[in-house]
Write a protein that holds these residues in place. Structure first.
Motif, PDB file in Angstrom:
ATOM      1  N   GLY A  12      -4.859   7.960 -12.887  1.00  0.00           N
ATOM      2  CA  GLY A  12      -5.256   7.173 -11.143  1.00  0.00           C
ATOM      3  C   GLY A  12      -5.095   6.312 -11.008  1.00  0.00           C
ATOM      4  O   GLY A  12      -6.102   6.206  -9.803  1.00  0.00           O
ATOM      5  N   SER A  13      -5.233   5.140 -12.009  1.00  0.00           N
ATOM      6  CA  SER A  13      -5.054   3.702 -11.744  1.00  0.00           C
ATOM      7  C   SER A  13      -4.324   3.380 -10.412  1.00  0.00           C
ATOM      8  O   SER A  13      -4.597   2.470  -9.224  1.00  0.00           O
ATOM      9  CB  SER A  13      -5.401   3.074 -12.339  1.00  0.00           C
ATOM     10  OG  SER A  13      -4.349   2.876 -13.109  1.00  0.00           O
ATOM     11  N   GLY A  14      -3.206   3.648 -10.363  1.00  0.00           N
ATOM     12  CA  GLY A  14      -2.208   3.528  -9.659  1.00  0.00           C
ATOM     13  C   GLY A  14      -0.976   2.805 -10.095  1.00  0.00           C
ATOM     14  O   GLY A  14      -0.037   1.986  -9.966  1.00  0.00           O
ATOM     15  N   MET A  29      -4.132  10.732   0.162  1.00  0.00           N
ATOM     16  CA  MET A  29      -4.351  10.494  -1.072  1.00  0.00           C
ATOM     17  C   MET A  29      -3.689   8.538  -0.795  1.00  0.00           C
ATOM     18  O   MET A  29      -2.461   8.244  -0.820  1.00  0.00           O
ATOM     19  CB  MET A  29      -3.629  11.012  -1.784  1.00  0.00           C
ATOM     20  CG  MET A  29      -4.686   9.820  -3.612  1.00  0.00           C
ATOM     21  SD  MET A  29      -3.307  10.459  -4.957  1.00  0.00           S
ATOM     22  CE  MET A  29      -2.490   9.879  -4.806  1.00  0.00           C
ATOM     23  N   ARG A  88      -7.459  -0.657 -11.649  1.00  0.00           N
ATOM     24  CA  ARG A  88      -8.527   0.486 -10.581  1.00  0.00           C
ATOM     25  C   ARG A  88      -8.919   0.731  -8.972  1.00  0.00           C
ATOM     26  O   ARG A  88      -8.401   0.257  -8.742  1.00  0.00           O
ATOM     27  CB  ARG A  88     -10.030  -0.101 -11.219  1.00  0.00           C
ATOM     28  CG  ARG A  88      -9.690  -0.344 -12.968  1.00  0.00           C
ATOM     29  CD  ARG A  88     -10.417   1.250 -13.174  1.00  0.00           C
ATOM     30  NE  ARG A  88     -10.959   1.058 -14.889  1.00  0.00           N
ATOM     31  CZ  ARG A  88      -9.921   0.136 -15.338  1.00  0.00           C
ATOM     32  NH1 ARG A  88      -8.734  -0.460 -15.871  1.00  0.00           N
ATOM     33  NH2 ARG A  88     -10.919  -0.429 -16.898  1.00  0.00           N
ATOM     34  N   HIS A  89      -8.743   2.418  -9.135  1.00  0.00           N
ATOM     35  CA  HIS A  89      -8.816   2.412  -8.014  1.00  0.00           C
ATOM     36  C   HIS A  89      -7.763   2.059  -6.525  1.00  0.00           C
ATOM     37  O   HIS A  89      -8.064   2.337  -5.421  1.00  0.00           O
ATOM     38  CB  HIS A  89      -9.947   2.408  -7.323  1.00  0.00           C
ATOM     39  CG  HIS A  89     -10.733   3.508  -8.209  1.00  0.00           C
ATOM     40  ND1 HIS A  89     -11.352   4.568  -8.455  1.00  0.00           N
ATOM     41  CD2 HIS A  89     -12.244   2.072  -9.062  1.00  0.00           C
ATOM     42  CE1 HIS A  89     -12.304   4.422 -10.152  1.00  0.00           C
ATOM     43  NE2 HIS A  89     -12.496   3.587  -9.993  1.00  0.00           N
ATOM     44  N   GLY A  90      -6.331   1.977  -7.603  1.00  0.00           N
ATOM     45  CA  GLY A  90      -4.782   1.639  -6.499  1.00  0.00           C
ATOM     46  C   GLY A  90      -5.194  -0.084  -6.373  1.00  0.00           C
ATOM     47  O   GLY A  90      -4.012  -0.656  -5.246  1.00  0.00           O
ATOM     48  N   LYS A  91      -6.171  -0.431  -7.048  1.00  0.00           N
ATOM     49  CA  LYS A  91      -6.063  -1.905  -6.622  1.00  0.00           C
ATOM     50  C   LYS A  91      -6.065  -2.663  -8.391  1.00  0.00           C
ATOM     51  O   LYS A  91      -6.435  -2.399  -9.295  1.00  0.00           O
ATOM     52  CB  LYS A  91      -7.655  -2.726  -6.357  1.00  0.00           C
ATOM     53  CG  LYS A  91      -7.321  -1.723  -4.255  1.00  0.00           C
ATOM     54  CD  LYS A  91      -8.943  -2.275  -4.242  1.00  0.00           C
ATOM     55  CE  LYS A  91      -9.106  -1.716  -2.567  1.00  0.00           C
ATOM     56  NZ  LYS A  91     -10.388  -2.523  -2.579  1.00  0.00           N
ATOM     57  N   THR A 123      -3.963  -0.056  -3.245  1.00  0.00           N
ATOM     58  CA  THR A 123      -3.749  -1.086  -1.636  1.00  0.00           C
ATOM     59  C   THR A 123      -3.736  -2.594  -1.765  1.00  0.00           C
ATOM     60  O   THR A 123      -4.615  -2.388  -2.693  1.00  0.00           O
ATOM     61  CB  THR A 123      -5.696   0.422  -1.616  1.00  0.00           C
ATOM     62  OG1 THR A 123      -5.507   0.638  -1.452  1.00  0.00           O
ATOM     63  CG2 THR A 123      -6.138  -0.653  -0.579  1.00  0.00           C
ATOM     64  N   SER A 160       0.814  -1.307   0.275  1.00  0.00           N
ATOM     65  CA  SER A 160      -0.185   0.037   0.311  1.00  0.00           C
ATOM     66  C   SER A 160       0.855   1.529  -0.059  1.00  0.00           C
ATOM     67  O   SER A 160       2.120   0.680   0.263  1.00  0.00           O
ATOM     68  CB  SER A 160      -0.996  -0.214   1.310  1.00  0.00           C
ATOM     69  OG  SER A 160      -2.157  -0.886   1.516  1.00  0.00           O
TER      70      SER A 160
END
Length: 234
Positions: free
Chosen positions: A42-44, A19, A217-220, A23, A8
């Motif tokens: 922004g997906s990480g 932010m 997506r969204h850091g995962k 994750t 993470s």
């Protein structure tokens, strides 16, 4: 070659603009694989690429490079690992204006003790392998976009790294030059380099010869597609 466990990353911890970029991501990438981290802005994926390349420290989790957990190593050791293990290809090329192709490609060698004659031979060899050696004395602002990208790849290869990390490498190239770039990266993969590319470009990830596509997506990580790659380029 690379194993990340429960990674993470939180930026600006405890501040109003805190932010969560990554994750609980776990992933394993083998030697010689060609992998794409796929996802929108922004997906990480860029943060994950930076963590793999020891340029960003995770907030929690393990990053194992060649059987060594690098997360808690002092910066001086991380610098050595980066220099020996990784070559970086950046979205904006990051070439230094005002100096030649030769000088730009040599930059990663200057902190080393490599003799000048060896350095000269190595630069010429890597530029020749990328068919850009005829521009060796050209100032880099006079190059085309495709030529700049080849110089950036040459700089990434000059220390003969085990792994190339490319962040949106086709972002500033047209479709023809993007296809040319992917052919180069495929050849380097066939020669034994591990290639990891962060991209949301279909020209990059819609290829049958990738070993795997990691969708974010969204850091995962939401999906991992494994493939049997096509035979190596002859």
């Amino acid at each position: 070659m690379v194993r990340i466990e429960g990674i993470s990353k939180v930026y600006n911890t405890g501040l109003p603009d805190e932010m969560l970029a990554i994750t609980d991501v776990s992933l394993e990438i083998g030697r010689g694989e060609m992998v794409v981290l796929k996802g929108p802005s922004g997906s990480g994926k860029t943060t994950l690429l930076g963590i793999i390349g020891c340029m960003v420290r995770p907030t929690q989790g393990k990053v194992v490079i060649n059987d060594k957990d690098v997360v808690k190593l002092p910066e001086r050791f991380l610098t050595q690992i980066r220099r020996k293990t990784f070559g970086f290809i950046f979205q904006h090329f990051n070439l230094i204006p005002g100096i030649s192709v030769r000088e730009n490609v040599c930059l990663p060698l200057y902190p080393t003790n490599i003799p000048h004659a060896v350095m000269k031979d190595r630069v010429q060899a890597v530029l020749k392998s990328l068919e850009i050696h005829h521009k060796i004395n050209t100032e880099v602002t006079r190059l085309s976009g495709g030529e700049k990208q080849r110089v950036a790849i040459a700089r990434a290869l000059i220390n003969d790294p085990e792994m190339l990390l490319a962040d949106e490498p086709t972002a500033h190239l047209d479709s023809k030059l993007s296809e040319d770039l992917i052919v180069i990266l495929r050849r380097l993969s066939a020669e034994g380099k591990t290639i990891i590319i962060a991209s949301h470009d279909t020209i990059v990830y819609d290829k049958p010869y990738l070993n795997r596509i990691v969708e974010m997506r969204h850091g995962k990580v939401i999906d991992v597609v494994l493939r049997e790659p096509l035979p190596a380029i002859q």
